[in-house]
Enzyme design. Structure first.
Site, PDB file in Angstrom:
ATOM      1  N   SER A   1      -0.644   1.691   4.085  1.00 44.93           N
ATOM      2  CA  SER A   1      -0.962   0.642   3.115  1.00 44.93           C
ATOM      3  C   SER A   1      -1.916   1.169   2.063  1.00 44.93           C
ATOM      4  O   SER A   1      -3.060   1.540   2.365  1.00 44.93           O
ATOM      5  CB  SER A   1      -1.595  -0.566   3.821  1.00 44.93           C
ATOM      6  OG  SER A   1      -2.263  -1.373   2.872  1.00 44.93           O
TER       7      SER A   1
ATOM      8  N   GLY B   1      -2.265 -10.216  -3.509  1.00 48.45           N
ATOM      9  CA  GLY B   1      -2.790  -9.454  -2.381  1.00 48.45           C
ATOM     10  C   GLY B   1      -3.526  -8.207  -2.858  1.00 48.45           C
ATOM     11  O   GLY B   1      -4.618  -7.897  -2.375  1.00 48.45           O
TER      12      GLY B   1
ATOM     13  N   ARG C   1       9.296 -11.752  -5.687  1.00 46.79           N
ATOM     14  CA  ARG C   1      10.385 -10.800  -5.480  1.00 46.79           C
ATOM     15  C   ARG C   1      11.590 -11.436  -4.779  1.00 46.79           C
ATOM     16  O   ARG C   1      12.720 -10.999  -4.961  1.00 46.79           O
ATOM     17  CB  ARG C   1       9.891  -9.558  -4.740  1.00 46.79           C
ATOM     18  CG  ARG C   1       8.798  -8.836  -5.537  1.00 46.79           C
ATOM     19  CD  ARG C   1       8.600  -7.404  -5.135  1.00 46.79           C
ATOM     20  NE  ARG C   1       7.276  -6.945  -5.552  1.00 46.79           N
ATOM     21  CZ  ARG C   1       6.964  -6.513  -6.779  1.00 46.79           C
ATOM     22  NH1 ARG C   1       7.881  -6.472  -7.721  1.00 46.79           N
ATOM     23  NH2 ARG C   1       5.748  -6.127  -7.070  1.00 46.79           N
TER      24      ARG C   1
ATOM     25  N   ARG D   1      -2.167 -14.559   4.238  1.00 50.29           N
ATOM     26  CA  ARG D   1      -2.012 -13.104   4.419  1.00 50.29           C
ATOM     27  C   ARG D   1      -3.163 -12.496   5.216  1.00 50.29           C
ATOM     28  O   ARG D   1      -4.329 -12.901   5.063  1.00 50.29           O
ATOM     29  CB  ARG D   1      -1.853 -12.431   3.050  1.00 50.29           C
ATOM     30  CG  ARG D   1      -0.602 -12.963   2.364  1.00 50.29           C
ATOM     31  CD  ARG D   1      -0.319 -12.272   1.086  1.00 50.29           C
ATOM     32  NE  ARG D   1       0.106 -10.899   1.306  1.00 50.29           N
ATOM     33  CZ  ARG D   1       0.425 -10.070   0.328  1.00 50.29           C
ATOM     34  NH1 ARG D   1       0.336 -10.485  -0.931  1.00 50.29           N
ATOM     35  NH2 ARG D   1       0.816  -8.853   0.582  1.00 50.29           N
TER      36      ARG D   1
ATOM     37  N   ASP E   1       8.216  -2.792  -1.697  1.00 51.00           N
ATOM     38  CA  ASP E   1       8.453  -4.039  -2.440  1.00 51.00           C
ATOM     39  C   ASP E   1       9.915  -4.205  -2.846  1.00 51.00           C
ATOM     40  O   ASP E   1      10.287  -5.232  -3.426  1.00 51.00           O
ATOM     41  CB  ASP E   1       7.571  -4.071  -3.695  1.00 51.00           C
ATOM     42  CG  ASP E   1       6.092  -4.184  -3.329  1.00 51.00           C
ATOM     43  OD1 ASP E   1       5.788  -4.731  -2.250  1.00 51.00           O
ATOM     44  OD2 ASP E   1       5.249  -3.722  -4.115  1.00 51.00           O
TER      45      ASP E   1
ATOM     46  N   ARG F   1      -5.634  -1.561 -11.116  1.00 47.38           N
ATOM     47  CA  ARG F   1      -6.626  -0.485 -11.005  1.00 47.38           C
ATOM     48  C   ARG F   1      -7.272  -0.170 -12.351  1.00 47.38           C
ATOM     49  O   ARG F   1      -8.425   0.270 -12.401  1.00 47.38           O
ATOM     50  CB  ARG F   1      -5.963   0.757 -10.396  1.00 47.38           C
ATOM     51  CG  ARG F   1      -5.668   0.565  -8.888  1.00 47.38           C
ATOM     52  CD  ARG F   1      -4.635   1.546  -8.397  1.00 47.38           C
ATOM     53  NE  ARG F   1      -4.417   1.531  -6.961  1.00 47.38           N
ATOM     54  CZ  ARG F   1      -3.634   0.658  -6.302  1.00 47.38           C
ATOM     55  NH1 ARG F   1      -2.991  -0.301  -6.972  1.00 47.38           N
ATOM     56  NH2 ARG F   1      -3.487   0.735  -4.990  1.00 47.38           N
TER      57      ARG F   1
HETATM   58  C1  S3P Z   1       0.194  -2.155  -3.559  1.00 56.54           C
HETATM   59  C2  S3P Z   1       0.443  -1.766  -2.277  1.00 56.54           C
HETATM   60  C3  S3P Z   1       1.528  -2.322  -1.446  1.00 56.54           C
HETATM   61  C4  S3P Z   1       2.520  -3.153  -2.258  1.00 56.54           C
HETATM   62  C5  S3P Z   1       1.834  -4.022  -3.276  1.00 56.54           C
HETATM   63  C6  S3P Z   1       1.030  -3.170  -4.237  1.00 56.54           C
HETATM   64  C7  S3P Z   1      -0.911  -1.528  -4.298  1.00 56.54           C
HETATM   65  O1  S3P Z   1       0.965  -3.144  -0.444  1.00 56.54           O
HETATM   66  O2  S3P Z   1       3.312  -3.948  -1.410  1.00 56.54           O
HETATM   67  O3  S3P Z   1       2.765  -4.774  -4.007  1.00 56.54           O
HETATM   68  O4  S3P Z   1      -0.961  -1.644  -5.540  1.00 56.54           O
HETATM   69  O5  S3P Z   1      -1.764  -0.890  -3.668  1.00 56.54           O
HETATM   70  P1  S3P Z   1       0.463  -2.534   0.951  1.00 56.54           P
HETATM   71  O6  S3P Z   1      -0.662  -1.659   0.693  1.00 56.54           O
HETATM   72  O7  S3P Z   1       0.043  -3.704   1.780  1.00 56.54           O
HETATM   73  O8  S3P Z   1       1.660  -1.839   1.525  1.00 56.54           O
END
Ligand code: S3P
Length: 485
Positions: A209, A135, A437, A163, A362, A67
């Site tokens: 999420s 992701g 992980r 994904r 996580d 971010r």
């Molecule tokens: C994250 C949100 C989580 C987490 C990822 C980091 C983030 O995923 O598993 O490692 O920084 O917004 P989800 O939003 O899919 O739960």
């Protein structure tokens, strides 16, 4: 009082994952982590004794580091960052922000500056944005690019290509984004044509999420009017906190028993701000569990972020009887942090409620390792989201436990682990499926199992915790490239 020096580790990983680009002082990816798999074996050790070497600091939080790059891009002027996680995932986001117009410079270890172009000022990238394993980076950047009148191509490694992205594409489509290309089932590679003027929407996220929530909020920054996101269960709130910190008008209120309602007013002018990234609780989880399960251990981990939406693992470990002491709770860079003293403990099995999942999503793989060493049964409820992480983590954890002689079973979305009261056979080779992980969790298991534990690949650990091996070794762990026997 004796002064102890904090150990810091160079962010560089031996696989040359990054290289210095002299003209910009910037970092670019040179090798994908998945090019050549490197197995690693963790051997049982007598104890982990950080005390002899002073407190340790794990790298900066991955969520905040992604971010930091994004908010830097979306502000006009210079954002400075200290303590950035220089892991592959974040470097990919930095590359993407650069491709969309930001000037990003690495000043020194963890210190970066981002000269942003502001909301509405992005340029179209002239190449595919390759997010590797990330992701978070890819999904958040879909929101950023989707809120601008540009065409952007998103791709990643074999893990990212599996994904689900429909969860992001659905709300973005409602906002006016066009999906020009996508692989089967709404997966990467994906091409988006962003909206010139995104529609402000009201959206209830189908799962807890932070990635879905953040993608919508980031696209909504360029929408004329108010966008509302309702989440049935609160997920990590770094995007909301940073939006407020950078000057956006955002209101967050409780919604239902565990949920939140977030209302963002579009088209703010974000003002660049200095960011200090606290230590990542999701990375701290590995030395914490290693110290708990390895008899005679006593370590201190410094400055760990204890944002309540990230501390589900600590709550669970406390219920299990873990000896974890908070030494100095304080505020750093807008987040609450504390030094954590962790001593080896006799753990007992517990029931982990499903509603705790968002605050420790996580951390389940490493909790499963702690549970294997506990006395009695640990039941982790409601783990459906684990199936769509960097790997199908529920299956990968179960297979890893099986390979190391730990009794367990999966019931629907719940994982049940029968603890070995401090004794775990070990001796297994764990398939990591490009999941950092999974790799780190089972290397932690090896510290305290009766026989060494191997993982089939350690290279992807560089995505989130490039100094995992040297840091664990400094604590007293023994990790070698030879296989377990
Ligand atoms: C994250 C949100 C989580 C987490 C990822 C980091 C983030 O995923 O598993 O490692 O920084 O917004 P989800 O939003 O899919 O739960």
């Amino acid at each position: 009082m004796t002064m102890v020096q904090t150990k810091r580790f160079s962010p560089f990983c031996p696989a040359k994952t990054v290289e210095r680009v002299k003209d910009q002082g910037a970092y670019r990816m040179s090798h994908a982590h998945s090019e050549v798999a490197r197995p690693l074996t963790s051997h049982p050790v007598k104890n982990l004794q950080g005390e002899l070497r002073g407190p340790l600091r794990v790298p900066g939080d991955k969520s905040i580091s992604h971010r930091a790059m994004i908010f830097g891009l979306l502000s006009v002027g210079r954002t400075t960052v200290e303590g950035l996680l220089e892991g592959e995932d974040v470097l990919r986001t930095a590359e993407a922000c650069r491709a969309l117009g930001a000037l990003i410079t690495r000043q020194s270890e963890g210190k970066w500056s981002i000269d942003g172009v502001g909301i509405g000022g992005l340029r179209e990238a002239d190449h595919v944005l390759d997010f590797g394993n990330a992701g978070t980076g890819s999904r958040l950047m879909m929101g950023v690019a989707g809120g601008h009148d540009i065409t952007t191509r998103f791709d990643g490694d074999a893990s990212l290509r599996k994904r689900p992205m429909r969860r992001i594409l659905d709300p973005l489509t409602q906002m006016g984004v066009q999906v020009l290309a996508q692989a089967d089932g709404g997966r990467c590679p994906i091409t988006l044509k962003g909206a010139r003027e995104p529609n402000p929407i009201t959206y209830t996220t189908p799962v807890a999420s932070a990635q879905i929530k953040s993608a919508i909020l980031l696209a909504a920054l360029n929408a004329p009017g108010q966008t509302t996101v309702i989440e049935p269960e609160a997920s990590r709130d770094h995007t909301e906190k940073m939006l407020a910190y950078f000057g956006a008008e955002i209101a967050v209120s409780p919604d239902g028993t565990h949920g939140r309602k977030i209302v963002l007013t579009g088209r703010p002018e974000l003002a660049p701000r200095p960011i200090i990234v606290p230590a990542d609780p999701s990375s701290a989880a590995f030395p914490i569990v290693a110290a708990l399960i390895t008899p005679g251990s006593d370590i201190i981990i410094e400055g760990v972020m204890i944002n309540p939406l990230r501390t589900g693992l600590l709550s669970t470990l406390n219920e299990m009887g873990a000896r974890i002491e908070e030494l100095d709770r304080r505020i750093e860079g807008g987040e609450t942090v504390a030094d954590l003293r962790v001593r080896s403990s006799d753990l007992r099995g517990v029931d982990v409620p499903a509603e705790r999942a968002p605050s420790m999503i996580d951390e389940y793989p490493v909790l499963a390792v702690a549970a294997a060493f506990a006395t009695g049964t640990t039941r982790m409820n409601g783990l459906h989201e684990l199936r769509v992480k960097e790997s199908d983590r529920l299956a990968a954890v179960a297979d890893g436990l099986a390979a190391n002689g730990v009794s367990h079973h999966i019931e629907g979305d719940d994982l049940v682990v029968e603890g070995g009261a401090g004794h775990v056979k070990g001796g297994g080779m764990v398939a990591t499926h490009l999941d950092h992980r999974i790799a780190m969790s089972f290397l932690v298991m090896g510290c305290a199992a009766q026989k060494a534990v191997s993982v089939d690949d350690e290279t992807m650990i560089a995505t989130s915790f490039p100094v995992f091996k040297p840091m664990m070794t400094a604590l007293g762990a023994s990790m070698t490239e030879s296989r377990a026997r």
